[in-house]
Design a protein around this motif. Structure first.
Motif, PDB file in Angstrom:
ATOM      1  N   LYS A  79     -62.863 -41.314  -2.010  1.00 30.07           N
ATOM      2  CA  LYS A  79     -62.955 -42.785  -2.142  1.00 30.07           C
ATOM      3  C   LYS A  79     -64.086 -43.331  -1.261  1.00 30.07           C
ATOM      4  CE  LYS A  79     -59.167 -42.578  -4.585  1.00 30.07           C
ATOM      5  NZ  LYS A  79     -59.339 -42.067  -5.903  1.00 30.07           N
ATOM      6  N   GLN A  80     -65.250 -42.685  -1.374  1.00 28.89           N
ATOM      7  CA  GLN A  80     -66.398 -43.138  -0.596  1.00 28.89           C
ATOM      8  C   GLN A  80     -67.684 -42.914  -1.384  1.00 28.89           C
ATOM      9  OE1 GLN A  80     -66.192 -40.916   3.050  1.00 28.89           O
ATOM     10  NE2 GLN A  80     -67.285 -39.162   2.243  1.00 28.89           N
ATOM     11  N   ILE A  81     -68.679 -43.687  -1.038  1.00 23.95           N
ATOM     12  CA  ILE A  81     -69.979 -43.582  -1.689  1.00 23.95           C
ATOM     13  C   ILE A  81     -71.050 -43.233  -0.656  1.00 23.95           C
ATOM     14  CG2 ILE A  81     -70.520 -46.059  -1.485  1.00 23.95           C
ATOM     15  CD1 ILE A  81     -71.767 -45.806  -4.347  1.00 23.95           C
ATOM     16  N   ASN A  82     -71.963 -42.394  -1.065  1.00 27.19           N
ATOM     17  CA  ASN A  82     -73.138 -42.058  -0.256  1.00 27.19           C
ATOM     18  C   ASN A  82     -74.326 -42.727  -0.940  1.00 27.19           C
ATOM     19  OD1 ASN A  82     -71.736 -40.221   1.490  1.00 27.19           O
ATOM     20  ND2 ASN A  82     -71.746 -38.752  -0.181  1.00 27.19           N
ATOM     21  N   VAL A  83     -75.047 -43.554  -0.204  1.00 25.80           N
ATOM     22  CA  VAL A  83     -76.206 -44.241  -0.770  1.00 25.80           C
ATOM     23  C   VAL A  83     -77.443 -43.992   0.084  1.00 25.80           C
ATOM     24  CG1 VAL A  83     -74.918 -46.078  -1.928  1.00 25.80           C
ATOM     25  CG2 VAL A  83     -75.620 -46.397   0.423  1.00 25.80           C
ATOM     26  N   TYR A 125     -57.218 -50.046  -9.779  1.00 26.69           N
ATOM     27  CA  TYR A 125     -56.744 -49.264  -8.635  1.00 26.69           C
ATOM     28  C   TYR A 125     -55.764 -50.074  -7.798  1.00 26.69           C
ATOM     29  CZ  TYR A 125     -60.325 -52.253  -6.718  1.00 26.69           C
ATOM     30  OH  TYR A 125     -61.061 -53.357  -6.394  1.00 26.69           O
ATOM     31  N   ASP A 126     -55.079 -49.378  -6.904  1.00 21.52           N
ATOM     32  CA  ASP A 126     -54.181 -49.985  -5.937  1.00 21.52           C
ATOM     33  C   ASP A 126     -55.043 -50.592  -4.818  1.00 21.52           C
ATOM     34  OD1 ASP A 126     -52.323 -50.610  -3.978  1.00 21.52           O
ATOM     35  OD2 ASP A 126     -51.674 -48.540  -3.651  1.00 21.52           O
ATOM     36  N   HIS A 127     -54.914 -51.880  -4.577  1.00 20.47           N
ATOM     37  CA  HIS A 127     -55.726 -52.567  -3.562  1.00 20.47           C
ATOM     38  C   HIS A 127     -55.391 -52.107  -2.140  1.00 20.47           C
ATOM     39  CE1 HIS A 127     -57.934 -55.360  -6.088  1.00 20.47           C
ATOM     40  NE2 HIS A 127     -56.832 -55.513  -6.796  1.00 20.47           N
ATOM     41  N   GLU A 128     -54.338 -51.335  -1.976  1.00 20.37           N
ATOM     42  CA  GLU A 128     -53.960 -50.834  -0.657  1.00 20.37           C
ATOM     43  C   GLU A 128     -54.364 -49.375  -0.455  1.00 20.37           C
ATOM     44  OE1 GLU A 128     -52.665 -52.915   1.675  1.00 20.37           O
ATOM     45  OE2 GLU A 128     -52.943 -54.450   0.137  1.00 20.37           O
ATOM     46  N   MET A 129     -54.979 -48.755  -1.463  1.00 20.76           N
ATOM     47  CA  MET A 129     -55.302 -47.327  -1.333  1.00 20.76           C
ATOM     48  C   MET A 129     -56.279 -47.079  -0.200  1.00 20.76           C
ATOM     49  SD  MET A 129     -58.029 -46.055  -4.320  1.00 20.76           S
ATOM     50  CE  MET A 129     -56.803 -46.034  -5.552  1.00 20.76           C
ATOM     51  N   GLU A 130     -56.136 -45.917   0.418  1.00 21.84           N
ATOM     52  CA  GLU A 130     -56.979 -45.524   1.534  1.00 21.84           C
ATOM     53  C   GLU A 130     -58.394 -45.226   1.025  1.00 21.84           C
ATOM     54  OE1 GLU A 130     -56.967 -42.167   5.084  1.00 21.84           O
ATOM     55  OE2 GLU A 130     -55.352 -42.186   3.612  1.00 21.84           O
ATOM     56  N   MET A 131     -59.387 -45.564   1.846  1.00 21.55           N
ATOM     57  CA  MET A 131     -60.791 -45.275   1.528  1.00 21.55           C
ATOM     58  C   MET A 131     -61.374 -44.377   2.602  1.00 21.55           C
ATOM     59  SD  MET A 131     -62.337 -48.952   0.359  1.00 21.55           S
ATOM     60  CE  MET A 131     -61.506 -50.016   1.508  1.00 21.55           C
ATOM     61  N   SER A 132     -62.497 -43.761   2.287  1.00 22.92           N
ATOM     62  CA  SER A 132     -63.205 -42.874   3.224  1.00 22.92           C
ATOM     63  C   SER A 132     -62.256 -41.851   3.817  1.00 22.92           C
ATOM     64  CB  SER A 132     -63.894 -43.680   4.323  1.00 22.92           C
ATOM     65  OG  SER A 132     -64.935 -44.444   3.787  1.00 22.92           O
ATOM     66  N   ILE A 133     -61.589 -41.134   2.954  1.00 25.46           N
ATOM     67  CA  ILE A 133     -60.606 -40.139   3.374  1.00 25.46           C
ATOM     68  C   ILE A 133     -61.313 -38.981   4.070  1.00 25.46           C
ATOM     69  CG2 ILE A 133     -58.815 -38.546   2.557  1.00 25.46           C
ATOM     70  CD1 ILE A 133     -58.446 -40.545   0.174  1.00 25.46           C
ATOM     71  N   ALA A 137     -59.060 -33.840   1.437  1.00 23.57           N
ATOM     72  CA  ALA A 137     -58.606 -34.894   0.539  1.00 23.57           C
ATOM     73  C   ALA A 137     -57.970 -34.240  -0.680  1.00 23.57           C
ATOM     74  CB  ALA A 137     -59.764 -35.777   0.126  1.00 23.57           C
ATOM     75  N   LYS A 138     -56.751 -34.606  -0.950  1.00 24.36           N
ATOM     76  CA  LYS A 138     -56.064 -34.067  -2.112  1.00 24.36           C
ATOM     77  C   LYS A 138     -56.145 -35.092  -3.228  1.00 24.36           C
ATOM     78  CE  LYS A 138     -52.901 -30.954   0.217  1.00 24.36           C
ATOM     79  NZ  LYS A 138     -53.752 -30.557   1.197  1.00 24.36           N
ATOM     80  N   GLU A 139     -56.574 -34.608  -4.389  1.00 26.67           N
ATOM     81  CA  GLU A 139     -56.724 -35.500  -5.541  1.00 26.67           C
ATOM     82  C   GLU A 139     -55.353 -35.859  -6.071  1.00 26.67           C
ATOM     83  OE1 GLU A 139     -59.008 -35.552  -9.795  1.00 26.67           O
ATOM     84  OE2 GLU A 139     -59.785 -34.341  -8.175  1.00 26.67           O
ATOM     85  N   ASP A 140     -55.167 -37.124  -6.393  1.00 27.42           N
ATOM     86  CA  ASP A 140     -53.931 -37.614  -6.983  1.00 27.42           C
ATOM     87  C   ASP A 140     -53.871 -37.137  -8.440  1.00 27.42           C
ATOM     88  OD1 ASP A 140     -51.772 -38.980  -7.992  1.00 27.42           O
ATOM     89  OD2 ASP A 140     -52.414 -40.948  -7.279  1.00 27.42           O
ATOM     90  N   PRO A 141     -52.854 -36.372  -8.830  1.00 19.20           N
ATOM     91  CA  PRO A 141     -52.771 -35.876 -10.211  1.00 19.20           C
ATOM     92  C   PRO A 141     -52.562 -36.982 -11.234  1.00 19.20           C
ATOM     93  CG  PRO A 141     -50.763 -35.338  -9.003  1.00 19.20           C
ATOM     94  CD  PRO A 141     -51.706 -35.938  -8.026  1.00 19.20           C
TER      95      PRO A 141
END
Length: 144
Positions: A79-83, A125-133, A137-141
């Motif tokens: 849940k992160q972006i590299n720019v 998406y869930d507005h409470e989901m964690e970012m920059s894990i 990081a385990k992918e949600d199935p």
């Protein structure tokens, strides 16, 4: 006759010396110097909420749509972006705003609610989901 031959040889020798001197004459050349400012490329990583491959496309398209952005890669699992961007043309806040305008929360700017409502169901998406894990990081199935 010897005088004539010597005269011709002397004239020829003077002509060669004269030609050599002309060849050595250098004409001044003008060189034009242009100064180019090197692009100040900056790399940054920050959190962006999202669920699936469609989210990835939208998030990356929004970031790449900012003038000066040279690379944007969103990691669905973390849940992160590299720019990468030219800081002479844009800044990190403009990139956050562009992503938020497409409907996605970043760790600095909340996504546009109107744009969020127009996202496909799988992208809401869930507005409470964690970012920059960090770490493993385990992918949600349940996500795409």
């Amino acid at each position: 006759m010897k005088k004539v031959v010597l005269s011709i040889a002397l004239v020829a020798a003077i002509g060669l010396v004269s030609c050599k001197n002309e060849a050595k004459k250098e004409t001044p050349t003008q060189t034009e110097q242009t100064s180019t400012t090197a692009a100040a490329v900056t790399e940054s990583t920050f959190g962006v909420r999202g669920n699936c491959g469609m989210c990835k496309n939208t998030i990356e398209k929004a970031a790449n749509g900012v003038a000066g952005v040279t690379k944007a890669e969103w990691d669905k699992t973390r849940k992160q972006i590299n720019v990468s961007y030219d800081e002479n043309k844009t800044n990190i806040d403009d990139i956050h705003k562009a992503i938020a305008a497409s409907g996605y929360d970043t760790d600095k700017v909340m996504g546009s609610e109107a744009a969020y409502e127009n996202l496909p169901g799988c992208c809401q998406y869930d507005h409470e989901m964690e970012m920059s894990i960090k770490g493993e990081a385990k992918e949600d199935p349940n996500t795409h």
